[in-house]
Design an enzyme around this catalytic site. Structure first.
Site, PDB file in Angstrom:
ATOM      1  N   GLY A  12     -23.208  -2.773  23.810  1.00 30.84           N
ATOM      2  CA  GLY A  12     -23.234  -4.225  23.717  1.00 30.84           C
ATOM      3  C   GLY A  12     -23.909  -4.870  24.908  1.00 30.84           C
ATOM      4  O   GLY A  12     -24.278  -4.212  25.896  1.00 30.84           O
ATOM      5  N   SER A  34     -31.594  -2.900  26.485  1.00 24.04           N
ATOM      6  CA  SER A  34     -32.533  -2.394  25.472  1.00 24.04           C
ATOM      7  C   SER A  34     -32.662  -3.366  24.296  1.00 24.04           C
ATOM      8  O   SER A  34     -33.567  -3.229  23.479  1.00 24.04           O
ATOM      9  CB  SER A  34     -32.047  -1.031  24.961  1.00 24.04           C
ATOM     10  OG  SER A  34     -30.704  -1.149  24.495  1.00 24.04           O
ATOM     11  N   HIS A  75     -24.212  -9.250  21.825  1.00 16.38           N
ATOM     12  CA  HIS A  75     -24.274  -8.151  20.846  1.00 16.38           C
ATOM     13  C   HIS A  75     -23.092  -7.228  21.106  1.00 16.38           C
ATOM     14  O   HIS A  75     -22.855  -6.838  22.259  1.00 16.38           O
ATOM     15  CB  HIS A  75     -25.579  -7.394  21.000  1.00 16.38           C
ATOM     16  CG  HIS A  75     -25.632  -6.102  20.245  1.00 16.38           C
ATOM     17  ND1 HIS A  75     -25.312  -5.994  18.912  1.00 16.38           N
ATOM     18  CD2 HIS A  75     -25.982  -4.842  20.654  1.00 16.38           C
ATOM     19  CE1 HIS A  75     -25.475  -4.732  18.537  1.00 16.38           C
ATOM     20  NE2 HIS A  75     -25.863  -4.019  19.573  1.00 16.38           N
ATOM     21  N   HIS A 122     -20.340  -3.916  19.416  1.00 11.36           N
ATOM     22  CA  HIS A 122     -20.114  -2.869  18.407  1.00 11.36           C
ATOM     23  C   HIS A 122     -18.655  -2.939  17.993  1.00 11.36           C
ATOM     24  O   HIS A 122     -18.003  -1.912  17.834  1.00 11.36           O
ATOM     25  CB  HIS A 122     -20.459  -1.499  18.997  1.00 11.36           C
ATOM     26  CG  HIS A 122     -21.929  -1.272  19.179  1.00 11.36           C
ATOM     27  ND1 HIS A 122     -22.503  -0.042  19.077  1.00 11.36           N
ATOM     28  CD2 HIS A 122     -22.936  -2.118  19.446  1.00 11.36           C
ATOM     29  CE1 HIS A 122     -23.811  -0.138  19.276  1.00 11.36           C
ATOM     30  NE2 HIS A 122     -24.090  -1.389  19.504  1.00 11.36           N
ATOM     31  N   ASP A 140     -13.008 -22.060  10.011  1.00  7.16           N
ATOM     32  CA  ASP A 140     -13.009 -22.856  11.255  1.00  7.16           C
ATOM     33  C   ASP A 140     -14.253 -22.573  12.098  1.00  7.16           C
ATOM     34  O   ASP A 140     -14.663 -23.399  12.916  1.00  7.16           O
ATOM     35  CB  ASP A 140     -11.773 -22.503  12.106  1.00  7.16           C
ATOM     36  CG  ASP A 140     -10.506 -23.167  11.579  1.00  7.16           C
ATOM     37  OD1 ASP A 140      -9.418 -22.753  11.998  1.00  7.16           O
ATOM     38  OD2 ASP A 140     -10.635 -24.091  10.748  1.00  7.16           O
ATOM     39  N   HIS A 185     -26.138  -1.259  11.733  1.00  5.17           N
ATOM     40  CA  HIS A 185     -26.016  -1.308  13.207  1.00  5.17           C
ATOM     41  C   HIS A 185     -24.727  -2.037  13.593  1.00  5.17           C
ATOM     42  O   HIS A 185     -23.661  -1.441  13.581  1.00  5.17           O
ATOM     43  CB  HIS A 185     -27.276  -1.977  13.778  1.00  5.17           C
ATOM     44  CG  HIS A 185     -27.335  -1.977  15.274  1.00  5.17           C
ATOM     45  ND1 HIS A 185     -28.408  -2.462  15.981  1.00  5.17           N
ATOM     46  CD2 HIS A 185     -26.455  -1.581  16.204  1.00  5.17           C
ATOM     47  CE1 HIS A 185     -28.177  -2.347  17.265  1.00  5.17           C
ATOM     48  NE2 HIS A 185     -26.998  -1.815  17.435  1.00  5.17           N
ATOM     49  N   TYR A 226       8.399 -14.674 -23.215  1.00  4.26           N
ATOM     50  CA  TYR A 226       7.766 -15.558 -22.214  1.00  4.26           C
ATOM     51  C   TYR A 226       6.306 -15.696 -22.588  1.00  4.26           C
ATOM     52  O   TYR A 226       5.430 -15.539 -21.816  1.00  4.26           O
ATOM     53  CB  TYR A 226       7.936 -14.997 -20.794  1.00  4.26           C
ATOM     54  CG  TYR A 226       7.509 -13.571 -20.648  1.00  4.26           C
ATOM     55  CD1 TYR A 226       8.354 -12.547 -21.023  1.00  4.26           C
ATOM     56  CD2 TYR A 226       6.232 -13.254 -20.180  1.00  4.26           C
ATOM     57  CE1 TYR A 226       7.947 -11.236 -20.903  1.00  4.26           C
ATOM     58  CE2 TYR A 226       5.826 -11.943 -20.071  1.00  4.26           C
ATOM     59  CZ  TYR A 226       6.706 -10.930 -20.450  1.00  4.26           C
ATOM     60  OH  TYR A 226       6.296  -9.621 -20.338  1.00  4.26           O
TER      61      TYR A 226
HETATM   62  O1  LIG Z   1     -26.858  -1.198  20.128  1.00  2.96           O
HETATM   63  C1  LIG Z   1     -27.200  -0.550  21.101  1.00  2.96           C
HETATM   64  C2  LIG Z   1     -27.542   0.877  20.987  1.00  2.96           C
HETATM   65  O2  LIG Z   1     -27.439   1.226  19.608  1.00  2.96           O
HETATM   66  C3  LIG Z   1     -27.249  -1.209  22.460  1.00  2.96           C
HETATM   67  O3  LIG Z   1     -26.747  -2.516  22.294  1.00  2.96           O
HETATM   68  C4  LIG Z   1     -26.329  -0.526  23.449  1.00  2.96           C
HETATM   69  O4  LIG Z   1     -25.027  -0.571  22.881  1.00  2.96           O
HETATM   70  C5  LIG Z   1     -26.325  -1.245  24.774  1.00  2.96           C
HETATM   71  O5  LIG Z   1     -27.596  -1.061  25.346  1.00  2.96           O
HETATM   72  P1  LIG Z   1     -27.943  -1.735  26.778  1.00  2.96           P
HETATM   73  O6  LIG Z   1     -27.690  -3.215  26.654  1.00  2.96           O
HETATM   74  O7  LIG Z   1     -26.990  -1.116  27.802  1.00  2.96           O
HETATM   75  O8  LIG Z   1     -29.375  -1.371  27.001  1.00  2.96           O
END
Ligand SMILES: O=C(CO)[C@@H](O)[C@H](O)COP(=O)(O)O
Length: 231
Positions: A28, A75, A95, A97, A120, A169, A227
């Site tokens: 993330g 990334s 982002h 997971h 909400d 993903h 009924y």
């Molecule tokens: O979704 C992914 C990899 O699948 C990336 O979001 C990694 O979970 C985190 O990557 P960095 O932010 O550390 O580069």
């Protein structure tokens, strides 16, 4: 050091993801944008959250060109900067997971609006993108991820639905500020969990058969009881 306050709020948003159990290890990321200066602050790639400091954040322009920072940017930088270019009113992107939202993304299912908790925060289902093609995966995967989100949001106001599930993903979530985006990510996981449990309860509840209904009901109430259904 540029954007000290934004660095601190982006760091805090990243740490909130850990505190709330939305990410493991270095999974993330969070970023924020200073619209006046056209600069983005994002988490460095692969750095343990326990070691993260404001000075580790990487500053780039809206095209991802590094302006300040010695560490490699996340990334997912290309996805974050594309969303900032395409969604002009957002101020931060997160982002994660997180388990239930990621499960919906892996299943290629939108998170349906099944209750008021969802309503909400999200005006309707939280959409899921198309599966990325092999060409996209072989190409600029992260850029294609951003494009898949932008394409899925044609006709959807990103402020009304501040999240998108990337098929196969995980979720990308946004907001006005890094704190707001992290908050939305926490709520997204909560409503995904509630939706999963609601759907499971409905799916598992096949209901009693007519034969069992008749057997039990009329045994207790007598065969004469009616009924509205014939015995
Ligand atoms: O979704 C992914 C990899 O699948 C990336 O979001 C990694 O979970 C985190 O990557 P960095 O932010 O550390 O580069």
């Amino acid at each position: 050091m540029l954007l000290e306050e934004l660095r601190k709020s982006v760091l805090e948003a990243n740490l909130e993801l850990v505190r709330r159990g939305l990410v493991l290890y270095t999974f993330g990321n969070a970023s924020g944008v200073d619209r006046k200066q056209g600069l983005v602050v994002i988490k460095p790639s692969g750095v343990d959250y326990d070691e993260l400091r404001p000075e580790h954040m990487v500053v780039t322009d809206l095209n991802g060109k590094i302006v300040e920072g010695t560490l490699r940017p996340s990334s997912d930088l290309d996805t974050h900067t594309l969303l900032y270019r395409e969604f002009a009113d957002i101020g931060a992107v997160v982002h994660t997971h997180s388990e239930y939202a990621t499960s919906f993304a892996q299943a290629g299912m939108a998170i349906p609006a099944l209750g008021t908790t969802h309503a909400d925060y999200f005006y309707g289902s939280v959409p899921v993108t198309e599966e990325l093609t092999d060409k996209a995966i072989g190409g600029r995967y992260v850029h294609e991820t951003g494009l898949a989100i932008v394409n899925r949001f044609k006709g959807i106001d990103p402020l009304a639905v501040p999240a998108c599930l990337v098929a196969g993903h995980a979720p990308f979530v946004w907001g006005k500020t890094p704190h707001d985006a992290a908050h939305n990510a926490v709520v997204l996981e909560a409503v995904a969990r509630m939706a999963y449990r609601t759907l499971t309860l409905q799916a598992d509840c096949k209901g009693v058969s007519q034969a069992l209904l008749d057997r039990h009901y009329f045994r207790k109430h007598g065969a004469s009881a009616t009924y509205g259904q014939s015995c």
